[in-house]
Design an enzyme around this catalytic site. Structure first.
Site, PDB file in Angstrom:
ATOM      1  N   ASP A   2      33.095  34.092  87.021  1.00 24.81           N
ATOM      2  CA  ASP A   2      32.925  34.875  88.254  1.00 24.81           C
ATOM      3  C   ASP A   2      32.656  36.332  87.864  1.00 24.81           C
ATOM      4  O   ASP A   2      32.445  36.655  86.687  1.00 24.81           O
ATOM      5  CB  ASP A   2      34.136  34.695  89.186  1.00 24.81           C
ATOM      6  N   CYS A  59      37.342  33.782  84.273  1.00 30.15           N
ATOM      7  CA  CYS A  59      37.540  34.571  85.489  1.00 30.15           C
ATOM      8  C   CYS A  59      38.528  35.680  85.137  1.00 30.15           C
ATOM      9  O   CYS A  59      38.769  35.939  83.952  1.00 30.15           O
ATOM     10  CB  CYS A  59      37.975  33.713  86.676  1.00 30.15           C
ATOM     11  N   THR A  61      41.820  35.970  85.439  1.00 34.42           N
ATOM     12  CA  THR A  61      42.985  35.443  84.718  1.00 34.42           C
ATOM     13  C   THR A  61      42.670  34.197  83.904  1.00 34.42           C
ATOM     14  O   THR A  61      43.466  33.818  83.037  1.00 34.42           O
ATOM     15  CB  THR A  61      44.081  35.044  85.723  1.00 34.42           C
ATOM     16  N   HIS A  92      45.677  18.255  70.332  1.00 36.71           N
ATOM     17  CA  HIS A  92      46.553  17.353  71.096  1.00 36.71           C
ATOM     18  C   HIS A  92      45.947  16.876  72.409  1.00 36.71           C
ATOM     19  O   HIS A  92      46.232  15.761  72.839  1.00 36.71           O
ATOM     20  CB  HIS A  92      47.884  18.053  71.401  1.00 36.71           C
ATOM     21  N   HIS A 127      48.020  10.905  70.341  1.00 38.74           N
ATOM     22  CA  HIS A 127      47.491  11.684  71.463  1.00 38.74           C
ATOM     23  C   HIS A 127      46.429  10.925  72.261  1.00 38.74           C
ATOM     24  O   HIS A 127      46.152  11.272  73.398  1.00 38.74           O
ATOM     25  CB  HIS A 127      46.921  13.001  70.951  1.00 38.74           C
TER      26      HIS A 127
HETATM   27  C1  RB5 Z   1      38.921  37.788  91.249  1.00 40.86           C
HETATM   28  O1  RB5 Z   1      39.373  38.976  91.779  1.00 40.86           O
HETATM   29  C2  RB5 Z   1      40.084  37.012  90.635  1.00 40.86           C
HETATM   30  O2  RB5 Z   1      40.951  36.574  91.627  1.00 40.86           O
HETATM   31  C3  RB5 Z   1      39.568  35.842  89.822  1.00 40.86           C
HETATM   32  O3  RB5 Z   1      38.714  36.319  88.829  1.00 40.86           O
HETATM   33  C4  RB5 Z   1      40.603  35.014  89.081  1.00 40.86           C
HETATM   34  O4  RB5 Z   1      41.466  35.827  88.363  1.00 40.86           O
HETATM   35  C5  RB5 Z   1      41.288  33.993  89.871  1.00 40.86           C
HETATM   36  O5  RB5 Z   1      42.076  33.184  89.328  1.00 40.86           O
END
Ligand code: RB5
Length: 135
Positions: A2, A59, A61, A92, A127
């Site tokens: 994203d 993304c 996180t 694994h 596994h």
């Molecule tokens: C975008 O602001 C953020 O929410 C997205 O990149 C991600 O971290 C969501 O899990």
């Protein structure tokens, strides 16, 4: 990726191309805000239909896009924040997708995670049965 992951995704894609890999870049291609589930699903489709054996998703996180991708049963996406995650995800879990959080890990850590992910084989053995149950 994203919008939060696009810069890291572009850097990793460049690294892979320089290393001789064929990269399918499914976007996004700019910093305009987009929805990570769309990109996780697009990557998952590429795994499921055989266009790609391995995926990398990014993304902010790494969490949201990995949740999205893992809704496709062809995907075993592992959210990794260091190289030990990446190694064990391959050994694994036979993970076929690496998920990274661009806002949480630096680009060098991400590069190292990708290198370890690509060079580490699934251990099989005990596994195998467990991974089969994920499908
Ligand atoms: C975008 O602001 C953020 O929410 C997205 O990149 C991600 O971290 C969501 O899990």
């Amino acid at each position: 990726a994203d919008h939060a992951g696009v810069s890291l995704k572009d850097a990793l894609a460049d690294d892979l191309r320089e290393a001789g890999a064929q990269v399918i870049d499914l976007g996004t291609h700019g910093t305009e805000s987009v929805d990570y589930p769309d990109y996780g699903a697009a990557m998952a489709d590429a795994i499921a239909d055989g266009r790609a054996p391995i995926g990398v998703i990014v993304c902010g996180t790494g969490i949201g896009i990995s949740i999205a991708a893992n809704r496709n049963p062809a995907v075993r996406a592992a959210h990794c924040a260091h190289t030990t995650d990446a190694r064990l995800a391959r050994q694994h879990n036979d993970a076929n997708v690496l998920a990274l959080g661009a806002r949480l890990v630096g680009s060098e850590v991400a590069r190292d995670c990708l290198a370890v992910f690509l060079e580490t084989a699934f251990e099989g053995g005990r596994h195998e049965r467990r991974v089969a149950k994920l499908g």
